[in-house]
Enzyme design. Structure first.
Site, PDB file in Angstrom:
ATOM      1  N   GLU A 108       6.366  69.563  39.261  1.00 56.99           N
ATOM      2  CA  GLU A 108       7.772  69.883  38.972  1.00 56.99           C
ATOM      3  C   GLU A 108       8.359  68.873  37.983  1.00 56.99           C
ATOM      4  OE1 GLU A 108       8.948  71.712  43.368  1.00 56.99           O
ATOM      5  OE2 GLU A 108       9.290  69.612  42.973  1.00 56.99           O
ATOM      6  N   GLY A 164      11.712  78.119  49.766  1.00 63.79           N
ATOM      7  CA  GLY A 164      11.491  79.466  50.285  1.00 63.79           C
ATOM      8  C   GLY A 164      12.828  80.192  50.377  1.00 63.79           C
ATOM      9  N   MET A 170      12.337  70.994  52.083  1.00 65.96           N
ATOM     10  CA  MET A 170      11.973  69.866  52.938  1.00 65.96           C
ATOM     11  C   MET A 170      12.623  68.529  52.571  1.00 65.96           C
ATOM     12  SD  MET A 170       7.929  70.904  53.333  1.00 65.96           S
ATOM     13  CE  MET A 170       7.552  69.732  54.625  1.00 65.96           C
ATOM     14  N   GLU A 171      13.529  68.499  51.609  1.00 68.85           N
ATOM     15  CA  GLU A 171      14.064  67.198  51.181  1.00 68.85           C
ATOM     16  C   GLU A 171      15.571  67.142  50.982  1.00 68.85           C
ATOM     17  OE1 GLU A 171      11.781  68.876  49.130  1.00 68.85           O
ATOM     18  OE2 GLU A 171       9.978  67.944  49.965  1.00 68.85           O
ATOM     19  N   ASP A 224       8.752  81.367  47.165  1.00 71.26           N
ATOM     20  CA  ASP A 224       8.160  82.196  48.226  1.00 71.26           C
ATOM     21  C   ASP A 224       9.285  82.699  49.117  1.00 71.26           C
ATOM     22  OD1 ASP A 224       7.662  79.039  48.987  1.00 71.26           O
ATOM     23  OD2 ASP A 224       8.470  80.172  50.650  1.00 71.26           O
TER      24      ASP A 224
HETATM   25  N1  SAH Z   1       1.184  71.780  47.929  1.00 73.19           N
HETATM   26  C1  SAH Z   1       1.923  70.550  47.789  1.00 73.19           C
HETATM   27  C2  SAH Z   1       2.827  70.314  48.956  1.00 73.19           C
HETATM   28  C3  SAH Z   1       3.944  71.264  48.933  1.00 73.19           C
HETATM   29  S1  SAH Z   1       5.034  71.004  50.232  1.00 73.19           S
HETATM   30  C4  SAH Z   1       0.959  69.411  47.678  1.00 73.19           C
HETATM   31  O1  SAH Z   1      -0.169  69.568  48.075  1.00 73.19           O
HETATM   32  O2  SAH Z   1       1.358  68.364  47.180  1.00 73.19           O
HETATM   33  C5  SAH Z   1       6.225  72.194  49.820  1.00 73.19           C
HETATM   34  C6  SAH Z   1       7.258  71.773  48.833  1.00 73.19           C
HETATM   35  O3  SAH Z   1       7.945  72.927  48.387  1.00 73.19           O
HETATM   36  C7  SAH Z   1       8.323  70.861  49.414  1.00 73.19           C
HETATM   37  O4  SAH Z   1       8.769  70.004  48.420  1.00 73.19           O
HETATM   38  C8  SAH Z   1       9.410  71.839  49.870  1.00 73.19           C
HETATM   39  O5  SAH Z   1      10.686  71.287  49.649  1.00 73.19           O
HETATM   40  C9  SAH Z   1       9.210  73.082  49.014  1.00 73.19           C
HETATM   41  N2  SAH Z   1       9.114  74.399  49.678  1.00 73.19           N
HETATM   42  C10 SAH Z   1       8.801  75.543  49.001  1.00 73.19           C
HETATM   43  N3  SAH Z   1       8.723  76.597  49.835  1.00 73.19           N
HETATM   44  C11 SAH Z   1       8.992  76.128  51.085  1.00 73.19           C
HETATM   45  C12 SAH Z   1       9.012  76.741  52.372  1.00 73.19           C
HETATM   46  N4  SAH Z   1       8.742  78.029  52.536  1.00 73.19           N
HETATM   47  N5  SAH Z   1       9.283  75.958  53.453  1.00 73.19           N
HETATM   48  C13 SAH Z   1       9.532  74.635  53.280  1.00 73.19           C
HETATM   49  N6  SAH Z   1       9.502  73.998  52.079  1.00 73.19           N
HETATM   50  C14 SAH Z   1       9.227  74.719  50.978  1.00 73.19           C
END
Ligand code: SAH
Length: 252
Positions: free
Chosen positions: A12, A78, A192-193, A216
């Site tokens: 990002e 999401g 998540m943040e 998503d």
């Molecule tokens: N695949 C990444 C980790 C992604 S964690 C890695 O391996 O580094 C997911 C990230 O996308 C987080 O920053 C969160 O804020 C966001 N996010 C996107 N869709 C989400 C969902 N359905 N639930 C929670 N967080 C989501």
């Protein structure tokens, strides 16, 4: 008047980093802060890392070490609100922690000793971000996801819910939404943040605005093509919106 631009994931941030003039790397608390200039404005770019605690630590370091005067967050989330589709963008009005529950000591979702469940984003900065999103996304061109063309992105404005879970179960997502609604909160997106960043910005009295591209629908497909979506769709969106935001912020 340093502006901090926070992202959760390296993919990002990558496009933003390429735009930074005279980048200088500063390391603190296991994080890399990139200080530089963007269109003549002092900017610091940083990855929050994933989850509320990591995001709170990053934001605290920003406040204590970099004398930041405003904070902008761009990332993915999401979609859980009606009509909030993959490829759309949500500009946050406020944040809530969907996994915070100290009942019966405090009402559900209320942050103990703060007397509140939500933190509002800064209205002026968020209005600027909304305008930047509308202008920026008008020019991004067509993008595809899972070989399907994305409809021209809608920009929504509203509440975003944060918690320490990647939500990828339609039942869990529906329950989370229904519980929030029962307490009078209508979430458009889940991530998540953001609520952690909003709380630290509130503590320091620093204005905060945030946007999330919907990667998503928090369902069983949520993790599929996640990285591809971030690289191919969310990153160009973030770059387009941040570029507009910086232009608008300088009054041009
Ligand atoms: N695949 C990444 C980790 C992604 S964690 C890695 O391996 O580094 C997911 C990230 O996308 C987080 O920053 C969160 O804020 C966001 N996010 C996107 N869709 C989400 C969902 N359905 N639930 C929670 N967080 C989501």
């Amino acid at each position: 008047m340093t502006l901090a631009i926070m992202s959760a994931l390296l993919d990002e941030q990558r496009g933003l980093l390429e735009r930074l003039d005279k980048p200088q790397r500063v390391k603190r608390a296991g994080r890399t802060f990139w200080c530089g200039q963007w269109a003549g404005q002092d900017v610091v770019l940083v990855l929050t890392k994933v989850g509320k605690v990591a995001a709170a630590t990053t934001t605290t370091v920003l406040m204590e070490v970099f004398d930041v005067k405003s904070v902008l967050f761009t990332g993915v989330a999401g979609g859980v609100g009606c009509g909030v589709q993959v490829g759309d963008v949500v500009v946050a009005d406020a944040f809530i922690q969907h996994d915070l529950n100290s009942a019966p000591l405090f009402p559900r979702y209320e942050i103990p000793l703060y007397g509140r469940a939500t933190f509002d984003c800064d209205p002026r900065l968020s209005a600027l971000l909304l305008e930047a999103a509308q202008r920026g996304l008008a020019g991004v061109g067509d993008h595809c996801h899972r070989d399907l063309p994305l409809a021209s992105p809608q920009v929504h404005r509203g509440l975003i819910a944060s918690g320490d879970q990647f939500v990828c179960d339609p039942v869990a997502a529906a329950l989370m939404r229904a519980d929030l609604q029962a307490a009078g909160h209508e979430p458009l997106a889940v991530e998540m943040e953001g609520a952690a960043v909003a709380q630290v910005c509130h503590d320091y009295g620093v204005p905060f605005a945030a946007m999330r591209t919907i990667s998503d629908r928090a369902d069983a497909q949520a993790h599929l093509d996640f990285s591809a979506f971030v690289t191919q769709v969310a990153s160009p969106y973030a770059l387009a919106v941040v570029s507009q935001f910086i232009q608008l912020r300088s009054g041009k």
